[in-house]
Structure formats: structure tokens, C-alpha cells
Design an enzyme around this catalytic site. Structure first.
Site, PDB file in Angstrom:
ATOM      1  CG  ASP A   1     -58.838 -19.132 -34.935  1.00  0.00           C
ATOM      2  OD1 ASP A   1     -59.375 -20.221 -34.704  1.00  0.00           O
ATOM      3  OD2 ASP A   1     -58.566 -18.315 -34.037  1.00  0.00           O
TER       4      ASP A   1
ATOM      5  CD  GLU B   1     -58.570 -17.055 -28.951  1.00  0.00           C
ATOM      6  OE1 GLU B   1     -58.902 -18.225 -28.659  1.00  0.00           O
ATOM      7  OE2 GLU B   1     -59.049 -16.433 -29.909  1.00  0.00           O
TER       8      GLU B   1
HETATM    9 ZN   LIG Z   1     -59.317 -21.659 -32.738  1.00  0.00          ZN
END
Ligand SMILES: [Zn+2]
Length: 432
Positions: free
Chosen positions: A326, A228
Site C-alpha cells: 500500500d 477501508e
Molecule cells: Zn491503496
């Protein structure tokens, strides 16, 4: 219009081919066909092609779209809605990580976590979601607090939202072998998934081996956060795929984010995707959170990339791909309401889920359901399955994806649900 245990029909509704086990009408270039649906005793009784030019007296929906209910395979219910007491100071990933860590230590009692999880599930329910996987921050002592709350919430919501939980910790936490073994046992006892944030630490492969070995020992599926970041040197996805091959892993593996893949040289990307495609690995992109955190600049300049991973290249290789919510209103993402229509609407723009639309609508229905190991009833409309449906005002993609569809109707087991969304002030008492 709708009463449980009483048959009714939804006449002349538009269904996307990717939501049907067996399309039987003719479908247009956008994938839509016109159908009549009969609902009997809470289940789909029949799905038959509708005559386009015949208006029926009863329940004529005039071509409005009907979809299955959503599956949201990557959320953080335990972090949700802490923004009023813990904002992200600069919108960066590090700002998020540090802010959440401080808030967790200061505030995450069972009462606090439970109230915010309940709020999030109420939102997801109202927007038409029937299955949710949440990550649970699981570094000690939070594991002992959050997992019992998760188990209670799963029980409370059973029959409405199928709730799954995955443990979350920076992979360096796995170095403490004894503690990690205890965590793996705790996760197994809760029927959860084993997960970690896979950073490019020097001993990444050894730590992945420990995680895979524990998953095999307990028969657990795996769920990773990986890459990420926009750092081209972040290649955890490749290491996860290689670990899966090393261990001959047969369970489900879900990997989230994989942002840096979009920044790497083509030959390296293709080799990674080949390695991923050879395993039972699904990838979930989190477009809203990625847009917020990735390429965040603190020097007053404008972001230059979207932050999302290579979903088109993955889908072309047969990799199961999904998009999900998320974070919601926490330092990782300042906004969000666990509305999967919003996620799909934004993903269409950010990831180009159009021209053609193709099978992309599966990314919030059947694909995440498969990634979560749910049965085939999740994410599709089929005869004999529960009548869990969403009826929209839109009759085409341009209508469906241009407005929030705040007036959509959600049908669960053949009955309209109360779509009241919880008021923000329900959580005010926790924000002092
Ligand atoms: Zn996450």
C-alpha cells in the site's frame, strides 16, 4: 560468487514447500526442506534434496532460507514519499484523503510523479521485488499527467520489475459517464486495470455496473479499494461480488482492504464470503496501512482493533488472499519502503500467519502473482524458470522474521544485483 551465464550452485538451502512446484525433500513442521539448487545460464537447472550432514566445499549455505522474489500487488507509487511536504495532520483517513488531494493539485507534475515513482521502484528492486501493481490517482487532469509517466516507467523497468497500473478515483467520479468512458479507453490503451474506491453511495450498484460493463467492453481486469473503514455499514465487497455475478465477469478482480468485514455480524460475514468465493475475486490486505489509519482516535485514547480483514476465513473458503505494501511515506501511511519482507514480517504478527505457518508464505509470492494475472514463474521456484531468488541470513521463521534482513542477497536471472537503496535526499529538491 555469481556470474551470469556461468553455472553455480546454492547448496543446502531451506525452501518452503509453498514456493515449490514439486517438493521432493522431506519438509519440517514449519514447511521447510533442505535442497541443493543448480543455476545454469540464469535459470534454475535443478532442485534436489540435500544431504543434511554433508558439507560441500563450494557454496554451502548451511541451511539459510532461499525464497522466490516478491510480488507486491497493491501500491501507490504516485503518492509515495510526499510526507516531508504534506504530512497527515491527525493520522485519520479523512486527513490523508484531503492532504493528498491538496498535494496532487499543487505538485503532481510529470517530473514530480516520475521522480517519486522511480525512487519507489528502486526501493522495491533492492528489497527483492520483481512485480508491482500501482494505483494511479486518475481524476482529471491527473490522468493525463500520470498515465504517460506510468507507461514510460513500465518501459524503463521492463525486465527488472513487471509494472502494472490501475486507475484510482472515488466511485462517485464514475457518474460522469462520458468522462469515465474516456478514462476507460485511456486505461485500456495503456494495458492497465480499471479501478475505483467503492464507497457506500446510494447509486453504488449502478456505478459498479458501469465499471463492469466498461471492463468487459475493453477486456480489462478490475481492481477496487473497498470498505477501508471500521463502519459496520460499509458492505461494498458484497456489492462488488454481486456485480461480478450479475455481469458473468470472467476477468481477474482484486479487492483491497475490506476492513469493515471484521466488524460485521458472523452470518452477514459468511454470506459475503460465500458470494466472493463464487467469483474470481482475490482479496489483498494492507496490514501496515490498516494499523496506521483504522481505529485512529483523535481524543487521546488507544486503538482497540487491528484494522485488517478476515484473511483466515477467506483462505479457508479457497479465496485467493495476499498482503501488500500500500502507501509509503505519504499521508495514508507515514512509513514504509516497499519492502515485502517487512510487510510479511508485520503481517505474521498482525494477522497471525503462524501456528501453523501453512500456506501463508504464498501471500507475498504466488497468491499476489495469481491476482495480477502473472504467469506461474512469478512467486515460485521451479526448474527451467529464471533464477530470481532471495538468499537470507535466517534459517527458520523465527530467525527470518526477527531482523530486517538488511544483508539479504537478491539474485535476478542468476546474478547478484546491487542492492543499494536510494538515499532520502534524492527527493529533497521536490519537497520545498
Ligand atoms: Zn491503496
Amino acid at each position: 560468487m555469481v556470474t551470469r551465464n556461468f553455472g553455480f550452485s546454492l547448496s543446502r538451502v531451506r525452501l518452503h514447500a509453498s514456493w515449490l512446484a514439486a517438493p521432493s525433500a522431506s519438509h519440517d513442521t514449519d514447511g521447510f526442506g533442505l535442497y541443493d539448487i543448480e543455476i545454469v545460464d540464469g535459470r534454475i537447472g535443478s532442485i534436489v534434496p540435500a544431504a543434511a550432514d554433508v558439507r560441500r566445499a563450494e557454496n554451502d549455505m548451511a541451511g539459510r532460507i532461499v525464497s522466490p522474489c516478491f510480488t507486491d500487488c497493491h501500491t501507490h507509487l504516485d503518492k509515495g514519499h510526499i510526507w516531508p511536504r504534506r504530512a497527515n495532520p491527525d493520522g485519520t483517513f479523512m486527513g490523508a484523503l484531503e492532504s493528498v488531494g491538496e498535494d496532487r493539485v499543487a505538485h503532481w507534475s510529470a517530473v514530480d510523479v516520475e521522480a517519486r515513482m522511480e525512487f519507489g521502484l528502486k526501493c522495491a528492486w533492492a528489497h527483492g521485488t520483481r512485480a508491482v501493481r500501482t494505483h494511479l490517482d486518475s481524476i482529471s487532469p491527473q490522468d493525463a499527467i500520470s498515465w504517460p509517466v506510468f507507461e514510460a516507467m513500465r518501459e524503463r523497468w521492463a525486465g527488472r520489475i513487471e509494472l502494472q497500473g490501475a486507475c484510482l478515483l472515488g466511485i462517485e467520479g464514475v457518474r460522469d459517464a462520458d468522462w469515465f468512458a474516456t478514462l476507460a479507453s485511456r486505461v485500456a490503451a495503456a494495458g492497465g486495470m480499471l479501478g475505483a474506491v467503492a464507497y457506500m453511495v446510494p447509486d453504488l450498484d449502478a456505478l459498479l455496473d458501469r465499471i463492469f460493463a466498461a471492463a468487459i467492453e475493453h477486456g480489462l481486469d478490475l481492481d477496487f479499494h473497498a470498505d477501508e473503514t471500521g463502519d459496520v455499514d460499509a458492505r461494498a465487497l458484497r456489492h462488488i461480488a454481486d456485480a461480478a455475478a450479475r455481469h458473468g465477469f470472467e476477468g481477474q478482480i482484486l479487492v483491497g482492504h475490506c476492513c469493515s468485514l471484521a466488524r460485521q455480524p458472523d452470518d452477514e460475514v459468511l454470506a459475503t464470503l460465500d458470494a466472493v468465493a463464487a467469483q474470481t475475486i482475490s482479496v489483498v490486505s494492507l496490514p501496515l496501512c490498516n494499523l496506521y489509519l483504522q481505529d485512529r482516535r483523535t481524543d487521546g485514547t488507544t486503538p482497540r482493533w487491528r484494522g485488517v480483514t478476515l484473511l483466515h476465513e477467506m483462505a479457508a473458503r479457497g479465496i485467493n488472499v495476499a498482503v501488500a505494501s500500500d502507501n509509503t511515506r505519504d499521508p495514508f501511511y507515514a512509513y514504509g519502503d516497499l519492502d515485502m519482507l517487512e510487510v510479511y514480517r508485520m503481517a505474521t504478527r498482525i494477522c497471525h500467519f503462524d501456528h501453523p505457518v501453512g500456506d501463508w508464505p504464498k501471500t507475498v509470492f504466488a497468491n499476489p502473482a495469481a491476482a495480477m494475472g502473472l504467469d506461474a514463474a512469478h512467486g515460485r521456484i521451479a526448474v527451467g524458470e529464471p533464477a530470481d531468488l532471495i538468499l537470507y541470513e535466517g534459517r527458520s521463521w523465527t530467525e527470518l522474521l526477527s531482523r530486517p534482513e538488511a544483508n539479504r542477497m537478491v539474485i535476478r536471472n542468476g546474478a547478484l544485483i546491487d542492492r543499494t537503496i536510494p538515499a532520502y535526499d534524492e527527493l529533497d529538491h521536490l519537497m520545498e
